[in-house]
Write an enzyme that holds these catalytic residues in place. Structure first.
Site, PDB file in Angstrom:
ATOM      1  N   LYS A  65       0.844  -1.198   0.000  1.00 16.98           N
ATOM      2  CA  LYS A  65       0.000   0.000   0.000  1.00 16.98           C
ATOM      3  C   LYS A  65       0.876   1.245   0.000  1.00 16.98           C
ATOM      4  O   LYS A  65       2.054   1.187   0.393  1.00 16.98           O
ATOM      5  CB  LYS A  65      -0.856   0.023   1.278  1.00 16.98           C
ATOM      6  CG  LYS A  65      -1.959  -1.016   1.318  1.00 16.98           C
ATOM      7  CD  LYS A  65      -2.765  -0.895   2.608  1.00 16.98           C
ATOM      8  CE  LYS A  65      -3.851  -1.943   2.679  1.00 16.98           C
ATOM      9  NZ  LYS A  65      -4.926  -1.747   1.687  1.00 16.98           N
ATOM     10  N   ARG A  97     -10.023 -11.852   2.086  1.00 16.73           N
ATOM     11  CA  ARG A  97     -10.803 -12.973   1.557  1.00 16.73           C
ATOM     12  C   ARG A  97     -10.028 -14.282   1.646  1.00 16.73           C
ATOM     13  O   ARG A  97     -10.613 -15.347   1.744  1.00 16.73           O
ATOM     14  CB  ARG A  97     -11.242 -12.658   0.112  1.00 16.73           C
ATOM     15  CG  ARG A  97     -10.128 -12.414  -0.830  1.00 16.73           C
ATOM     16  CD  ARG A  97     -10.559 -11.661  -2.099  1.00 16.73           C
ATOM     17  NE  ARG A  97     -10.677 -10.217  -1.878  1.00 16.73           N
ATOM     18  CZ  ARG A  97     -11.070  -9.359  -2.802  1.00 16.73           C
ATOM     19  NH1 ARG A  97     -11.424  -9.776  -4.012  1.00 16.73           N
ATOM     20  NH2 ARG A  97     -11.152  -8.069  -2.533  1.00 16.73           N
TER      21      ARG A  97
HETATM   22  N1  BES Z   1      -8.067  -3.970   4.501  1.00 15.36           N
HETATM   23  C1  BES Z   1      -8.234  -3.578   3.148  1.00 15.36           C
HETATM   24  C2  BES Z   1      -9.552  -2.852   2.903  1.00 15.36           C
HETATM   25  C3  BES Z   1      -9.582  -1.423   3.344  1.00 15.36           C
HETATM   26  C4  BES Z   1      -8.939  -0.456   2.615  1.00 15.36           C
HETATM   27  C5  BES Z   1     -10.325  -1.049   4.425  1.00 15.36           C
HETATM   28  C6  BES Z   1      -9.009   0.867   3.009  1.00 15.36           C
HETATM   29  C7  BES Z   1     -10.406   0.263   4.803  1.00 15.36           C
HETATM   30  C8  BES Z   1      -9.746   1.223   4.102  1.00 15.36           C
HETATM   31  C9  BES Z   1      -8.203  -4.806   2.248  1.00 15.36           C
HETATM   32  O1  BES Z   1      -7.382  -5.825   2.666  1.00 15.36           O
HETATM   33  C10 BES Z   1      -7.723  -4.348   0.926  1.00 15.36           C
HETATM   34  O2  BES Z   1      -6.608  -3.931   0.854  1.00 15.36           O
HETATM   35  N2  BES Z   1      -8.576  -4.425  -0.076  1.00 15.36           N
HETATM   36  C11 BES Z   1      -8.234  -3.994  -1.380  1.00 15.36           C
HETATM   37  C12 BES Z   1      -8.779  -4.992  -2.351  1.00 15.36           C
HETATM   38  C13 BES Z   1      -8.261  -4.809  -3.753  1.00 15.36           C
HETATM   39  C14 BES Z   1      -6.794  -5.096  -3.817  1.00 15.36           C
HETATM   40  C15 BES Z   1      -9.029  -5.728  -4.674  1.00 15.36           C
HETATM   41  C16 BES Z   1      -8.863  -2.623  -1.607  1.00 15.36           C
HETATM   42  O3  BES Z   1      -9.975  -2.381  -1.138  1.00 15.36           O
HETATM   43  O4  BES Z   1      -8.202  -1.779  -2.205  1.00 15.36           O
HETATM   44 MN    MN Z   2      -5.383  -5.552   1.964  1.00 16.63          MN
END
Ligand code: BES
Ligand code: MN
Ligand code: ZN
Length: 496
Positions: A281, A355
């Site tokens: 990230k 997931r």
């Molecule tokens: N934990 C995150 C989701 C999240 C992101 C929650 C920002 C709250 C704020 C999750 O693990 C994630 O990173 N999801 C990705 C999925 C994508 C790579 C398909 C997302 O939401 O960007």
């Molecule tokens: Mn994630």
């Protein structure tokens, strides 16, 4: 904090603070009217001066009111007092709790029940007050060297005045429910707020053991990485592969009903820190990924609430805990892992890790022969685009379960809204190399994440709650909210 009820005349009581609701300021009723004549119209004179705003939840603290035994009188505006909605009443109890949160006030008697709330009984009203007293004075100071809590919080005894003894049972139930929900939320908030170098999967495992110690009705069982490997949980373990912290599968078993009664199974995403892994990230706001275990935290909170209330149901709480880090052993984009179900997964993005931990937990829990399964996860940023920070995303393979959760959310003021899991979306998860991919492209990110999980939940009634938008607050008020503990406990209350 201790909360009870009393039928004794509140005007005679020697209390630190008498809480009197004010409706129509020109036509005083109930305890307020009695207190006014007792004090020689002292209160109505003050109201005529317009010292108390008319908006619901406005408060005015008075000292040394003539002829009353109370040290203080807190006047609380109920608006014009005509029709008080439950939302308004929650605002009123919150404001009351804040006005009471002074170390100088050792005890109080509330007469807020003098007013009726539209469509709600006294159980609900007492519950709102109990919840407000705990939730609105919540402080998190685990990591502060100087604890200010003792000087800033209402730690005293609160009493709800009930004029009619026949209503005691109803109020008593509200006190028990409200306190249990608020305590469950506080536990969830504490876990969410705890820094990720402290709140690791192992730490969560120890918390489960602590819960077992505190409540004999809860049994906790922990599975370590070696045990999960034996079970074939290749998806879950692919997430913790890059971290020195061992993953944990934490199972908490609450027995409140006969063993042959099928349990409700709750499954929480417990990613104690989500760097994104190799698909790392960006750094802005990454600290907030310590909240990526808030689904797990809500499972802990619900288990505690249910045990406190001694609900006559069976509930299993399972937490899939792992840390998502880039490391030399970390899963790489394109890697293919085999889940416990036997399905192979192409990990196209290591940041779609929630997931992966959930799918193995969802396969594992079928051994409990669940009546229904609800997973709770901070799963997608996309749910914030769809529903903002107000509403939990709900997806389900069962209309009755979805309706029941929606209703519970409305009742508990902790709302969710359903999104579809239609076949059209499922196709976005196809992979050239494995049975399915772990991402579904740019569009409908929340739904494709739900579709991914649906592949592993075909054997039972299941709902998925995406709480990424509601589990914590950003900015100045940064911190965990304790949601969706109220919705889930309401759902369980409605079933029991
Ligand atoms: N934990 C995150 C989701 C999240 C992101 C929650 C920002 C709250 C704020 C999750 O693990 C994630 O990173 N999801 C990705 C999925 C994508 C790579 C398909 C997302 O939401 O960007
Ligand atoms: Mn994630
Ligand atoms: Zn995550």
């Amino acid at each position: 904090m201790e909360l009870k009820l009393s039928n004794a005349n509140p005007l005679k009581a020697r209390t630190g603070c008498l809480v009197l609701p004010v409706g129509d300021q020109k036509k005083l009723i109930s305890t307020l009217a009695l207190a006014d004549s007792e004090s020689g119209e002292y209160l109505s004179k003050i109201l005529k001066q317009n010292d108390l705003a008319n908006s619901p939840g406005a408060t005015l603290m008075l000292h040394n009111v003539p002829e009353l035994n109370a040290q203080r009188v807190l006047l609380v505006s109920m608006g014009d007092g005509k029709k008080i909605t439950s939302q308004t009443f929650d605002r009123i109890t919150s404001a009351t709790a804040l006005a009471l949160s002074s170390p100088a006030i050792k005890d109080c008697i509330s007469c807020l029940n003098d007013f009726e709330v539209d469509g709600k009984d006294l159980t609900w009203q007492a519950r709102s007050f109990a919840q407000a007293l705990v939730s609105n004075t919540y402080r998190f100071e685990l990591h502060k060297s100087i604890k200010a809590t003792k000087s800033a919080k209402f730690e005293g005894k609160a009493t709800i005045f009930v004029s009619n003894r026949s209503l005691n049972k109803s109020v008593e139930a509200g006190i028990v429910q409200g306190t249990a929900i608020a305590n469950g939320m506080s536990l969830a908030r504490d876990l969410g707020n705890t820094a990720a170098n402290v709140c690791t999967p192992t730490y969560l495992g120890k918390k489960a053991k602590k819960l077992e110690k505190a409540f004999p009705s809860i049994k906790a069982k922990l599975l370590n990485e070696a045990q999960m490997k034996k079970l074939g949980m290749g998806a879950l373990l692919s997430v913790s592969a890059g971290s020195v912290e061992d993953a944990q599968l934490i199972c908490m078993d609450y027995k409140g009903a006969a063993s042959n009664k099928k349990p409700v199974v709750l499954v929480g995403k417990g990613v104690t820190f989500d760097t994104g892994g190799i698909s790392i990230k960006s750094s802005a706001g990454m600290d907030e990924m310590k909240f990526d275990m808030c689904g797990a935290a809500s499972v802990f909170g619900v288990m505690q609430s249910v045990a406190e209330m001694k609900l006559k149901i069976n509930v299993i709480g399972v937490v899939a805990a792992a840390e998502n880090m880039p490391g030399s052993k970390a899963t790489k984009p394109g890697d293919i892992v085999t889940s416990m179900s036997g399905k192979t997964i192409e990990v196209l993005n290591t940041d779609a890790e929630g997931r992966l931990v959930l799918c193995d937990a969802l396969t594992y829990i079928s051994k409990y022969k669940p009546d229904v399964v609800i997973d709770i996860a901070t799963l997608t940023g996309a749910v914030i685009v769809a529903l903002g920070n107000h509403t939990t995303g709900l997806m389900s393979n069962d209309d009755t379960l979805a309706d029941d959760l929606y209703t519970a959310g409305i009742e508990a003021h902790d709302k969710c809204w359903r999104l579809p899991l239609w076949d059209e979306y499922e196709k976005q998860l196809s992979s050239n190399f494995a049975d399915l991919a772990n991402i579904g492209g740019r569009s409908a990110g929340t739904i494709t994440a739900g579709c991914f999980l649906a592949n592993f939940t075909k054997d039972y009634k299941w709902a998925h709650l995406d709480i990424a938008g509601v589990a914590w607050k950003q900015g100045g008020a940064k911190g965990s909210t304790g949601r969706p503990v109220p919705m889930l406990v309401q759902y369980l209350l409605n079933r029991s």
